[in-house]
Design an enzyme around this catalytic site. Structure first.
Site, short mmCIF file in Angstrom:
data_model
loop_
_atom_site.label_atom_id
_atom_site.label_comp_id
_atom_site.label_asym_id
_atom_site.label_seq_id
_atom_site.Cartn_x
_atom_site.Cartn_y
_atom_site.Cartn_z
N GLU A 1 44.90 38.51 46.32
CA GLU A 1 45.32 39.72 45.61
C GLU A 1 44.32 40.82 45.90
O GLU A 1 43.11 40.63 45.86
CB GLU A 1 45.44 39.45 44.12
CG GLU A 1 46.60 38.53 43.78
CD GLU A 1 46.92 38.49 42.30
OE1 GLU A 1 46.93 39.58 41.66
OE2 GLU A 1 47.13 37.39 41.78
N ARG B 1 46.60 37.40 34.42
CA ARG B 1 46.85 35.98 34.14
C ARG B 1 45.52 35.22 34.12
O ARG B 1 44.74 35.29 35.06
CB ARG B 1 47.79 35.39 35.18
CG ARG B 1 49.22 35.88 35.08
CD ARG B 1 50.07 35.35 36.21
NE ARG B 1 49.66 35.88 37.51
CZ ARG B 1 50.19 35.52 38.67
NH1 ARG B 1 51.16 34.61 38.69
NH2 ARG B 1 49.77 36.06 39.80
N CYS C 1 46.48 31.72 40.45
CA CYS C 1 46.46 30.67 41.48
C CYS C 1 45.42 29.59 41.20
O CYS C 1 45.77 28.45 40.91
CB CYS C 1 46.24 31.29 42.86
SG CYS C 1 47.68 32.16 43.50
N GLY D 1 29.01 33.70 44.63
CA GLY D 1 28.56 34.72 43.69
C GLY D 1 28.65 34.23 42.26
O GLY D 1 29.75 34.05 41.73
#
Length: 440
Positions: free
Chosen positions: A159, A337, A267, A258
């Site tokens: 995304e 989400r 996902c 990170g």
């Protein structure tokens, strides 16, 4: 077979991106969705979600006539001989398993209309073994029977980079036992293959495993460095310097190393849970038992961020003002989400604080999901009179903000950097009390 005409079943994030980008590659594309409102919105050139660059691709191909949308499966069956299944597979509400309702509905709606040779290519993320059952169901339902071939080609979209990842993927995987399906996929991928992008042919089951395996590996790497953040905090070490040292080992590398608030989105969390559920069904649950701890580490980062803020503000949130920067689960997206940022914000509010949230793109969705929070339309508005600021999504405008500018509007210059996105010495030099996960 007319390879230039394809349908894309499902026009959520994956489907809308795939449809627009396939049209961009020169194919005539018909997007199909049972949600008439979504069809009308896309037909008018408006996206129901934020994705950089995609709206321009959508409108360009609507204008040139290569892209259309419909809610009519019969129109799709008549129009195209290649059909991509791009519907969602969310986590089931009653378990960790994937909900295949939309996949089943797409197959049951399309297959009875396939009266001539066709190829169906699944891109939805499904539990291993699903595609074989779909192949049997298509053979039962489709008038063309065995002349309808099935393949599975997992998507690898990030995304925020969906257009690039569709037009220039880092690999193309097609799982099928049909040479006709494989050759069709090669034809559809001609532009990418001209760029020497790897083209991998597997069986159905291996193709189904690729996406969830990749996500499980990435989730494990993220949770590993976040586990090291827990150890670093206890030992007085600096996890950022630790991550930098590890990144120089070419067996490890620096990507996804990170430390911070952890992963979210539609996902990684649901895919690793569905993967564990499927392993249990296959009788190999111990093989993926480590993913339970990967998930648990990720969830602990959220509660630890709340703890850091509580300590920084003096021990309790009741009656305090908190400014939150970020609502989306990651920058360059409006996807909320399983967003760590929103969960932290909602938790702090439930403990009595007045919480004001700002995000460049996700405010509308966040407000629908968490109406109990306050929302601002600028960063300065969100942190005005705040007694502590929480940076929870690493948007560029948050990373680049001048700490002197923020210091002028807050009540107290205190910040919890949930993404390790800021330079602590720079902020401290301008009078801020700075805390971050895994740092002294």
């Amino acid at each position: 077979m007319v390879a230039e005409r394809i349908s894309v079943i499902g026009t959520g994030y994956l489907g809308a991106t795939h449809a627009a980008c396939m049209a961009e590659l020169g194919f005539d594309v018909l997007g199909v969705d049972v949600d008439r409102e979504k069809v009308d919105q896309l037909s008018a050139g408006r996206l129901p979600f934020y994705e950089p660059g995609l709206e321009e691709v959508l409108n360009r191909n609507l204008a040139n006539g290569r892209l259309r949308f419909t809610s009519d499966y019969a129109a799709a069956a008549e129009f195209a001989d290649i059909h991509f299944v791009c519907v969602g597979t969310p986590q089931r509400p009653d378990s960790n398993a994937a909900d295949l309702t939309h996949v089943t509905a797409a197959v049951e709606s399309l297959a009875p209309l396939l009266t001539r040779p066709a190829v169906v290519i699944g891109k939805s993320t499904v539990p291993v073994g699903t595609a074989a059952g779909i192949a049997e169901r298509i053979a039962e339902l489709a008038p063309a029977g065995s002349e309808v071939g099935l393949g599975w080609s997992p998507e690898f979209l990030r995304e925020g980079f969906g257009v690039h990842d569709t037009l220039h993927p880092n690999r193309i995987v097609i799982g099928s036992d049909s040479e006709r399906v494989v050759s069709t996929m090669r034809e559809l991928s001609a532009a990418q293959l001209a760029e020497d992008i790897p083209f991998l042919v597997t069986d159905l089951q291996t193709a189904e495993l690729v996406k969830v395996s990749a996500n499980a590996f990435l989730a494990t790497k993220i949770s590993f460095i976040n586990a090291m953040a827990e150890v670093s905090e206890a030992a007085g070490a600096d996890v950022m310097k630790l991550a930098q040292a590890l990144s120089h080992d070419d067996r490890i590398g620096g990507k996804f190393l990170g430390p911070g608030l952890g992963f979210g989105g539609g996902c990684l969390p649901k895919d690793i849970r569905a993967f564990m559920a499927r392993a249990d069904e296959l009788g190999v649950e111990p093989a993926l038992s480590f993913l339970s701890e990967v998930d648990a580490i990720n969830q602990r980062r959220r509660s630890r961020t709340v703890d850091l803020a509580r300590v920084l503000i003096g021990g309790g949130f009741a009656g305090r003002r908190v400014g939150v920067l970020g609502a989306a689960f990651k920058p360059n997206s409006d996807d909320i989400r399983d967003s760590p940022a929103l969960e932290v914000a909602a938790t702090v509010a439930s403990l009595g604080a007045t919480v004001t949230v700002y995000d460049p793109e996700a405010l509308e969705k966040a407000q629908q999901e968490h109406p109990e929070l306050n929302y601002a339309h600028s960063m300065l508005e969100a942190v005005r009179d705040a007694e502590v600021v929480l940076l929870l999504t690493e948007w560029g405008e948050f990373r680049d903000v001048d700490p002197k500018q923020l210091a002028k509007v807050v009540a107290e210059p205190r910040i919890v950097d949930g993404r390790n996105a800021l330079d602590p010495e720079h902020w401290r030099a301008h009078g801020w009390t700075y805390r971050a996960l895994g740092r002294p």
